[in-house]
Motif scaffolding. Structure first.
Motif, PDB file in Angstrom:
ATOM      1  N   ALA A 124      43.904  27.281  37.923  1.00 18.00           N
ATOM      2  CA  ALA A 124      44.721  27.700  39.063  1.00 18.00           C
ATOM      3  C   ALA A 124      46.149  28.035  38.648  1.00 18.00           C
ATOM      4  CB  ALA A 124      44.747  26.614  40.126  1.00 18.00           C
ATOM      5  N   ASP A 125      46.682  27.318  37.707  1.00 12.49           N
ATOM      6  CA  ASP A 125      48.064  27.547  37.291  1.00 12.49           C
ATOM      7  C   ASP A 125      48.180  28.568  36.158  1.00 12.49           C
ATOM      8  OD1 ASP A 125      46.759  25.822  35.562  1.00 12.49           O
ATOM      9  OD2 ASP A 125      48.565  24.703  35.055  1.00 12.49           O
ATOM     10  N   GLN A 126      47.054  29.175  35.775  1.00 11.46           N
ATOM     11  CA  GLN A 126      47.044  30.167  34.692  1.00 11.46           C
ATOM     12  C   GLN A 126      46.230  31.404  35.089  1.00 11.46           C
ATOM     13  OE1 GLN A 126      45.267  27.831  31.631  1.00 11.46           O
ATOM     14  NE2 GLN A 126      47.205  26.921  31.005  1.00 11.46           N
ATOM     15  N   PRO A 127      46.613  32.110  36.157  1.00 10.50           N
ATOM     16  CA  PRO A 127      45.795  33.248  36.605  1.00 10.50           C
ATOM     17  C   PRO A 127      45.743  34.382  35.584  1.00 10.50           C
ATOM     18  CG  PRO A 127      47.874  33.220  37.770  1.00 10.50           C
ATOM     19  CD  PRO A 127      47.793  31.926  36.997  1.00 10.50           C
ATOM     20  N   ILE A 128      46.818  34.597  34.856  1.00  4.04           N
ATOM     21  CA  ILE A 128      46.794  35.678  33.865  1.00  4.04           C
ATOM     22  C   ILE A 128      45.876  35.306  32.708  1.00  4.04           C
ATOM     23  CG2 ILE A 128      48.207  36.938  32.187  1.00  4.04           C
ATOM     24  CD1 ILE A 128      50.418  36.974  34.357  1.00  4.04           C
ATOM     25  N   GLY A 129      45.925  34.061  32.263  1.00  2.72           N
ATOM     26  CA  GLY A 129      44.997  33.601  31.221  1.00  2.72           C
ATOM     27  C   GLY A 129      43.552  33.683  31.685  1.00  2.72           C
ATOM     28  N   ALA A 130      43.304  33.311  32.938  1.00  2.00           N
ATOM     29  CA  ALA A 130      41.947  33.401  33.505  1.00  2.00           C
ATOM     30  C   ALA A 130      41.486  34.850  33.539  1.00  2.00           C
ATOM     31  CB  ALA A 130      41.922  32.791  34.901  1.00  2.00           C
ATOM     32  N   TYR A 131      42.404  35.743  33.891  1.00  2.00           N
ATOM     33  CA  TYR A 131      42.070  37.165  33.955  1.00  2.00           C
ATOM     34  C   TYR A 131      41.739  37.711  32.567  1.00  2.00           C
ATOM     35  CZ  TYR A 131      42.056  41.992  35.372  1.00  2.00           C
ATOM     36  OH  TYR A 131      41.656  43.276  35.610  1.00  2.00           O
ATOM     37  N   ALA A 144      30.303  45.230  33.994  1.00  2.00           N
ATOM     38  CA  ALA A 144      31.311  44.411  33.306  1.00  2.00           C
ATOM     39  C   ALA A 144      32.367  43.919  34.292  1.00  2.00           C
ATOM     40  CB  ALA A 144      31.953  45.213  32.180  1.00  2.00           C
ATOM     41  N   THR A 145      32.740  44.764  35.241  1.00  2.00           N
ATOM     42  CA  THR A 145      33.761  44.392  36.222  1.00  2.00           C
ATOM     43  C   THR A 145      33.273  43.280  37.136  1.00  2.00           C
ATOM     44  OG1 THR A 145      34.763  46.580  36.180  1.00  2.00           O
ATOM     45  CG2 THR A 145      35.171  45.255  38.136  1.00  2.00           C
ATOM     46  N   TRP A 146      32.035  43.356  37.574  1.00  2.00           N
ATOM     47  CA  TRP A 146      31.507  42.301  38.450  1.00  2.00           C
ATOM     48  C   TRP A 146      31.430  40.965  37.712  1.00  2.00           C
ATOM     49  CZ3 TRP A 146      31.778  42.070  43.363  1.00  2.00           C
ATOM     50  CH2 TRP A 146      31.778  43.237  44.119  1.00  2.00           C
ATOM     51  N   VAL A 147      31.014  41.003  36.462  1.00  2.00           N
ATOM     52  CA  VAL A 147      30.994  39.763  35.670  1.00  2.00           C
ATOM     53  C   VAL A 147      32.412  39.216  35.545  1.00  2.00           C
ATOM     54  CG1 VAL A 147      30.578  38.816  33.355  1.00  2.00           C
ATOM     55  CG2 VAL A 147      28.873  40.312  34.420  1.00  2.00           C
ATOM     56  N   SER A 148      33.357  40.086  35.210  1.00  3.37           N
ATOM     57  CA  SER A 148      34.759  39.670  35.075  1.00  3.37           C
ATOM     58  C   SER A 148      35.328  39.174  36.397  1.00  3.37           C
ATOM     59  CB  SER A 148      35.607  40.844  34.574  1.00  3.37           C
ATOM     60  OG  SER A 148      35.170  41.271  33.329  1.00  3.37           O
ATOM     61  N   PHE A 149      35.019  39.879  37.470  1.00  3.25           N
ATOM     62  CA  PHE A 149      35.494  39.522  38.808  1.00  3.25           C
ATOM     63  C   PHE A 149      35.040  38.113  39.194  1.00  3.25           C
ATOM     64  CE2 PHE A 149      34.546  39.340  43.378  1.00  3.25           C
ATOM     65  CZ  PHE A 149      35.801  39.604  43.916  1.00  3.25           C
ATOM     66  N   VAL A 150      33.754  37.856  39.033  1.00  2.00           N
ATOM     67  CA  VAL A 150      33.213  36.538  39.396  1.00  2.00           C
ATOM     68  C   VAL A 150      33.815  35.465  38.497  1.00  2.00           C
ATOM     69  CG1 VAL A 150      31.115  35.117  39.448  1.00  2.00           C
ATOM     70  CG2 VAL A 150      31.092  37.428  40.429  1.00  2.00           C
ATOM     71  N   LEU A 151      33.846  35.712  37.199  1.00  4.65           N
ATOM     72  CA  LEU A 151      34.384  34.722  36.272  1.00  4.65           C
ATOM     73  C   LEU A 151      35.866  34.450  36.546  1.00  4.65           C
ATOM     74  CD1 LEU A 151      33.835  32.845  33.926  1.00  4.65           C
ATOM     75  CD2 LEU A 151      34.192  34.766  32.368  1.00  4.65           C
ATOM     76  N   PHE A 152      36.660  35.492  36.794  1.00  2.71           N
ATOM     77  CA  PHE A 152      38.077  35.311  37.124  1.00  2.71           C
ATOM     78  C   PHE A 152      38.236  34.448  38.369  1.00  2.71           C
ATOM     79  CE2 PHE A 152      41.598  36.877  39.848  1.00  2.71           C
ATOM     80  CZ  PHE A 152      42.653  36.356  39.131  1.00  2.71           C
ATOM     81  N   ASN A 153      37.459  34.726  39.400  1.00  5.01           N
ATOM     82  CA  ASN A 153      37.591  33.978  40.643  1.00  5.01           C
ATOM     83  C   ASN A 153      37.067  32.549  40.534  1.00  5.01           C
ATOM     84  OD1 ASN A 153      38.876  35.627  42.862  1.00  5.01           O
ATOM     85  ND2 ASN A 153      37.478  37.099  41.931  1.00  5.01           N
ATOM     86  N   VAL A 154      36.090  32.327  39.684  1.00  9.80           N
ATOM     87  CA  VAL A 154      35.646  30.959  39.411  1.00  9.80           C
ATOM     88  C   VAL A 154      36.772  30.193  38.719  1.00  9.80           C
ATOM     89  CG1 VAL A 154      34.103  29.574  37.950  1.00  9.80           C
ATOM     90  CG2 VAL A 154      33.167  31.410  39.357  1.00  9.80           C
ATOM     91  N   LEU A 155      37.370  30.809  37.706  1.00 14.81           N
ATOM     92  CA  LEU A 155      38.419  30.140  36.941  1.00 14.81           C
ATOM     93  C   LEU A 155      39.721  29.969  37.729  1.00 14.81           C
ATOM     94  CD1 LEU A 155      37.924  31.968  33.519  1.00 14.81           C
ATOM     95  CD2 LEU A 155      37.289  29.605  34.062  1.00 14.81           C
TER      96      LEU A 155
END
Length: 156
Positions: free
Chosen positions: A45-52, A22-33
């Motif tokens: 880019a201007d919403q890192p907390i929302g992306a997270y 789950a963390t790897w999926v989240s990690f990749v998706l967060f960094n893509v977003l």
């Protein structure tokens, strides 16, 4: 090693394995977003907390199904929804830890690089959240069935 400790270590290991997926999926998706990894274009880019939060919501669905089906299959659901509501609430509460780390890095320390984001949220924050979630899931979502009371026999 006692059976109880072997069972606990097995649960911790399986929980860790599911959490890693789950963390790897989240990690990749967060960094893509948030940083445009793999796609070259930053979508949030201007919403890192929302992306997270979005990325970790996807990870939450993965981790629930892994925990229910593989980590704690011997602990039948005690709630009508299989523990999903409690699982979501605990995940959202635990998500405060990595989101708080990300907020601190971004808004207090003024660090906004991909490395800073990932060290704070996906490093320090997730370790803290992992410990909290394991305890809370085991205690409130994947509870051991209640033992039937031992009947008391009155002397005749």
């Amino acid at each position: 090693m006692s059976d109880r400790w072997q069972r606990l270590l097995g649960e911790v290991w399986r929980f860790f394995a599911v959490a890693q997926l789950a963390t790897w999926v989240s990690f990749v998706l967060f960094n893509v977003l948030a940083h445009g990894w793999l796609v070259g274009r930053t979508l949030m880019a201007d919403q890192p907390i929302g992306a997270y939060v979005l990325a970790n919501s996807v990870g939450m669905v993965i981790s629930y199904h892994g925990a229910r089906g593989w980590v704690f299959p011997h602990r039948p659901p005690q709630q009508a929804d299989g523990g999903w509501t409690a699982y979501v609430v605990i995940n959202l509460l635990a998500m405060v830890l990595p989101v708080g780390c990300l907020f601190l890095t971004r808004h207090v320390l003024a660090m906004d690089s991909a490395l800073a984001d990932n060290l704070s949220a996906n490093g320090v924050g997730l370790v803290l959240a992992f410990v909290a979630r394991f305890y809370l899931f085991k205690r409130f979502v994947f509870r051991r069935p209640a033992e039937p009371p031992v009947p008391v026999v009155a002397p005749s």
